[in-house]
Write a protein that holds these residues in place. Sequence first.
Motif, PDB file in Angstrom:
ATOM      1  N   CYS A  86      47.084  56.277  36.800  1.00 47.11           N
ATOM      2  CA  CYS A  86      47.077  56.049  37.953  1.00 47.11           C
ATOM      3  C   CYS A  86      46.585  57.448  38.437  1.00 47.11           C
ATOM      4  CB  CYS A  86      49.153  56.598  37.488  1.00 47.11           C
ATOM      5  SG  CYS A  86      49.725  58.254  36.429  1.00 47.11           S
ATOM      6  N   ASP A  87      47.273  57.922  39.383  1.00 51.52           N
ATOM      7  CA  ASP A  87      46.156  59.796  39.908  1.00 51.52           C
ATOM      8  C   ASP A  87      46.422  60.433  39.077  1.00 51.52           C
ATOM      9  OD1 ASP A  87      48.950  60.397  40.289  1.00 51.52           O
ATOM     10  OD2 ASP A  87      48.706  61.224  43.061  1.00 51.52           O
ATOM     11  N   LYS A  88      46.963  60.387  38.073  1.00 53.82           N
ATOM     12  CA  LYS A  88      46.885  61.790  36.964  1.00 53.82           C
ATOM     13  C   LYS A  88      46.708  61.126  35.822  1.00 53.82           C
ATOM     14  CE  LYS A  88      50.371  64.369  39.052  1.00 53.82           C
ATOM     15  NZ  LYS A  88      50.412  65.536  39.175  1.00 53.82           N
ATOM     16  N   PHE A  89      46.686  60.485  35.391  1.00 53.44           N
ATOM     17  CA  PHE A  89      45.527  60.432  33.840  1.00 53.44           C
ATOM     18  C   PHE A  89      45.343  58.472  33.581  1.00 53.44           C
ATOM     19  CE2 PHE A  89      50.350  59.484  33.037  1.00 53.44           C
ATOM     20  CZ  PHE A  89      50.318  58.676  32.484  1.00 53.44           C
ATOM     21  N   SER A  90      44.564  58.382  32.949  1.00 61.30           N
ATOM     22  CA  SER A  90      44.297  56.986  32.524  1.00 61.30           C
ATOM     23  C   SER A  90      44.495  56.759  30.609  1.00 61.30           C
ATOM     24  CB  SER A  90      43.349  56.313  32.668  1.00 61.30           C
ATOM     25  OG  SER A  90      41.788  57.220  32.659  1.00 61.30           O
ATOM     26  N   ILE A  91      44.497  55.309  30.758  1.00 58.00           N
ATOM     27  CA  ILE A  91      44.626  55.010  29.253  1.00 58.00           C
ATOM     28  C   ILE A  91      43.899  53.811  28.598  1.00 58.00           C
ATOM     29  CG2 ILE A  91      46.021  54.747  26.549  1.00 58.00           C
ATOM     30  CD1 ILE A  91      48.299  55.856  28.326  1.00 58.00           C
ATOM     31  N   GLY A  92      42.748  53.957  27.720  1.00 56.49           N
ATOM     32  CA  GLY A  92      42.458  53.270  27.515  1.00 56.49           C
ATOM     33  C   GLY A  92      41.154  53.435  25.901  1.00 56.49           C
ATOM     34  N   ILE A  93      41.111  51.320  25.685  1.00 51.90           N
ATOM     35  CA  ILE A  93      40.836  51.363  24.442  1.00 51.90           C
ATOM     36  C   ILE A  93      38.894  50.910  24.426  1.00 51.90           C
ATOM     37  CG2 ILE A  93      40.180  50.625  22.200  1.00 51.90           C
ATOM     38  CD1 ILE A  93      43.508  50.017  22.926  1.00 51.90           C
ATOM     39  N   PHE A  94      38.023  51.841  24.229  1.00 51.08           N
ATOM     40  CA  PHE A  94      36.804  51.525  24.136  1.00 51.08           C
ATOM     41  C   PHE A  94      36.289  50.189  22.416  1.00 51.08           C
ATOM     42  CE2 PHE A  94      36.453  54.906  27.032  1.00 51.08           C
ATOM     43  CZ  PHE A  94      35.079  53.976  28.212  1.00 51.08           C
ATOM     44  N   CYS A  95      35.685  49.719  23.293  1.00 48.40           N
ATOM     45  CA  CYS A  95      35.852  48.594  21.785  1.00 48.40           C
ATOM     46  C   CYS A  95      34.505  48.406  21.664  1.00 48.40           C
ATOM     47  CB  CYS A  95      36.655  47.175  22.187  1.00 48.40           C
ATOM     48  SG  CYS A  95      38.497  47.335  21.843  1.00 48.40           S
ATOM     49  N   LEU A  96      33.513  48.786  20.610  1.00 50.54           N
ATOM     50  CA  LEU A  96      32.049  49.161  20.424  1.00 50.54           C
ATOM     51  C   LEU A  96      31.692  48.555  19.012  1.00 50.54           C
ATOM     52  CD1 LEU A  96      33.204  52.123  21.688  1.00 50.54           C
ATOM     53  CD2 LEU A  96      30.827  52.680  21.129  1.00 50.54           C
ATOM     54  N   PRO A  97      30.989  47.453  19.154  1.00 45.80           N
ATOM     55  CA  PRO A  97      30.293  46.982  17.809  1.00 45.80           C
ATOM     56  C   PRO A  97      29.233  47.289  17.332  1.00 45.80           C
ATOM     57  CG  PRO A  97      29.141  46.004  20.039  1.00 45.80           C
ATOM     58  CD  PRO A  97      30.306  46.790  20.181  1.00 45.80           C
ATOM     59  N   PRO A  98      28.628  47.061  16.031  1.00 44.08           N
ATOM     60  CA  PRO A  98      27.601  47.734  15.330  1.00 44.08           C
ATOM     61  C   PRO A  98      26.513  48.464  16.246  1.00 44.08           C
ATOM     62  CG  PRO A  98      28.023  46.508  13.857  1.00 44.08           C
ATOM     63  CD  PRO A  98      28.812  46.089  15.217  1.00 44.08           C
ATOM     64  N   SER A  99      26.140  49.129  16.517  1.00 45.76           N
ATOM     65  CA  SER A  99      25.203  49.994  17.306  1.00 45.76           C
ATOM     66  C   SER A  99      24.587  50.005  18.765  1.00 45.76           C
ATOM     67  CB  SER A  99      23.655  48.431  17.167  1.00 45.76           C
ATOM     68  OG  SER A  99      23.441  48.415  15.920  1.00 45.76           O
ATOM     69  N   ALA A 100      26.161  49.647  19.206  1.00 44.63           N
ATOM     70  CA  ALA A 100      26.679  50.194  20.829  1.00 44.63           C
ATOM     71  C   ALA A 100      26.513  51.012  21.146  1.00 44.63           C
ATOM     72  CB  ALA A 100      27.975  49.300  20.773  1.00 44.63           C
ATOM     73  N   VAL A 101      26.353  51.522  22.506  1.00 46.21           N
ATOM     74  CA  VAL A 101      25.751  53.122  22.512  1.00 46.21           C
ATOM     75  C   VAL A 101      26.585  53.423  23.785  1.00 46.21           C
ATOM     76  CG1 VAL A 101      23.938  54.860  23.271  1.00 46.21           C
ATOM     77  CG2 VAL A 101      23.357  53.482  21.995  1.00 46.21           C
ATOM     78  N   LEU A 102      27.153  53.719  24.153  1.00 51.70           N
ATOM     79  CA  LEU A 102      28.250  54.691  25.457  1.00 51.70           C
ATOM     80  C   LEU A 102      27.265  55.834  26.135  1.00 51.70           C
ATOM     81  CD1 LEU A 102      29.914  53.689  27.593  1.00 51.70           C
ATOM     82  CD2 LEU A 102      31.769  55.449  26.217  1.00 51.70           C
ATOM     83  N   PRO A 103      26.044  55.883  26.968  1.00 51.46           N
ATOM     84  CA  PRO A 103      25.140  56.807  27.006  1.00 51.46           C
ATOM     85  C   PRO A 103      25.537  58.241  27.283  1.00 51.46           C
ATOM     86  CG  PRO A 103      24.387  54.989  27.950  1.00 51.46           C
ATOM     87  CD  PRO A 103      25.598  54.521  27.761  1.00 51.46           C
TER      88      PRO A 103
END
Length: 271
Positions: free
Chosen positions: A100-117
């Motif tokens: 919503c405009d106030k907040f967000s909720i979510g889940i990042f699912c990372l396999p081995p060696s994945a990178v969120l730069p």
Amino acid sequence: MPMREKVPGQRKGKDYMESRKNRRRQRRLLPVQVLYNTCEQVFADCGPGIVPDPEKIRLLKTVLDGISGADVGVNPNMPFFREQKTEGLPTITYLHIHECDKFSIGIFCLPPSAVLPLHNHPEMTVFSKLLFGTMHIKSLDWVNGIPSNKVPDGDSSDALSAEARLAKVKVDADFIAPCDTSILYPTDGGNMHCFTAVTQCAVLDVLGPPYNDAEGRHCAYYIEHPLDRISANGISIAEEEREGYEWLQERDKPEGLTVYGVPYSGPPIAK
């Protein structure tokens, strides 16, 4: 008329009774529903650059600290976490729970060696809970009062800016679940961070407020340069502390980075 003796520690009144009812109601709710309700409370009076009160920060942190993967319907056996035998960066999956405009909720699912730069969170307060796995987190904050410096030609072909700003490293370590929720703030706590999956892992993320390009809160990515690679005129940093600083140059979105959004299918929440 004799005065009725007051029982030590006794509390009266409508607010107290309502508080007791709310606590009983919360105990009956699913953890993900408690999380949603708490976010509504914590971010109700907040906006860009406005940090919730310390008491509300502690409240949300306590709720997140107690949440497990099972509470939000994720586990290491799901296909999102399988090791990928492909060239380039493994695909990251984002499970969208609420925004919503106030907040967000979510889940990042990372396999081995994945990178969120390395990326930023402009004017946001962010809570990240590692649900399972081992993840390396590196985070930095801008050093205020230091002018930007020009990056040497040819150092970064995928850059958006010819200049870099000085940043101080706040965290550079492995985190192993279960561990405490990490919190970053608009100007402190490591507002820019990078996630690297040592093993398959899942991160429950709460952002207040969420990204919004129209309002100027877009996700910027950065290239890191060692302190001594760029002219540091007027900067005095002791030799033993120099590894704790880096120059950050804004870049294009990294090639090969794929974050695939899918609907959340865990325990439902009532909005």
